[in-house]
Scaffold this motif. Structure first.
Motif: not given
Ligand code: NAG
Ligand code: NAG
Length: 217
Positions: A59-60, A56, A63, A66
């Motif tokens: 993606t974190q 994860w 995010n 962003r």
């Molecule tokens: C990243 O952002 C997306 C969209 O807001 C969200 O669905 C996802 O859970 C987030 N991922 C993490 C690892 O925080």
């Protein structure tokens, strides 16, 4: 993650102006209030980049980047404070380190050397102190002011240390995870020098983890 309200910028702008000329210790433009006598700071802390590289974490990090980009687009700050280094955009920034900035495979010194190569990084290293990123940056009035060579405020940065020693044996001593008394002594001495030079100046301080006293009071 938070943004300082305009109130602080206005407070700095209305701070009293005293004292003689000074020379900057930085080989880059000094920090100045804008033509409205304001200075907008964005602060990003605890970004936790580089965790869970195979899961994860990716993606974190995407995010986090962003969210920061959205904030920087929206707020357009004059200066960015990072409690963890990040390089981009050409915005002026400075950082101070904490417990995530030293690990078996991560050297605080190497981190600082890397940051120092960045032309818009204002991160400094005051020698003779225990941590790396203990320093201050004077903030000057806008160039349109006749007294533009006297600072209106000081931004202080304290290294709260912590984390694991770089490439050290498992049984080596832990690094204190707070601002230690010798850093406080450094601050007291420097503040006195600054007060003698420029008179009393308002200050803002940035630190990742405050002194241990905060845990016990
Ligand atoms: C990243 O952002 C997306 C969209 O807001 C969200 O669905 C996802 O859970 C987030 N991922 C993490 C690892 O925080
Ligand atoms: C440090 O990096 C090496 C090489 O990538 C790796 O094998 C080792 O597990 C890492 N050690 C720690 C404590 O993360």
């Amino acid at each position: 993650m938070m943004l300082l309200p305009n109130l602080i910028a206005r407070f700095l702008a209305t701070a009293s102006l005293l004292a003689p000329k000074l020379t900057s210790r930085l080989a880059k433009p000094v920090l100045r209030l804008d033509c409205n006598d304001e200075f907008h700071l964005a602060i990003f802390s605890d970004l936790h980049y580089g965790e869970e590289e195979d899961g994860w974490g990716i993606t974190q990090d995407v995010n986090s980047t962003r969210v920061m980009n959205n904030i920087l687009d929206y707020e357009v700050p004059d200066f960015v404070i990072l409690m963890r280094p990040l390089v981009e955009r050409g915005l002026k920034w400075a950082s101070t380190y904490g417990n995530h900035d030293s690990q078996y495979n991560l050297s605080r010194h190497a981190l600082f050397d890397e940051e120092s190569k960045n032309s818009v990084s204002y991160t400094q290293h005051a020698s003779k102190t225990l941590g790396i990123t203990n320093y201050y940056l004077p903030l000057y009035p806008s160039l349109s002011r006749s007294d533009c060579e006297s600072p209106v405020a000081i931004l202080w940065f304290f290294d709260s240390q912590g984390g694991a020693p770089f490439q050290a044996d498992a049984d080596s001593e832990e690094i204190p995870d707070w601002v230690t008394p010798d850093i406080v002594s450094w601050f007291v001495a420097e503040r006195k020098v600054l007060a003698e030079k420029w008179g009393p100046l308002p200050s803002l301080a940035f630190v990742h983890i405050p002194p241990t006293a905060f845990l016990t009071v």
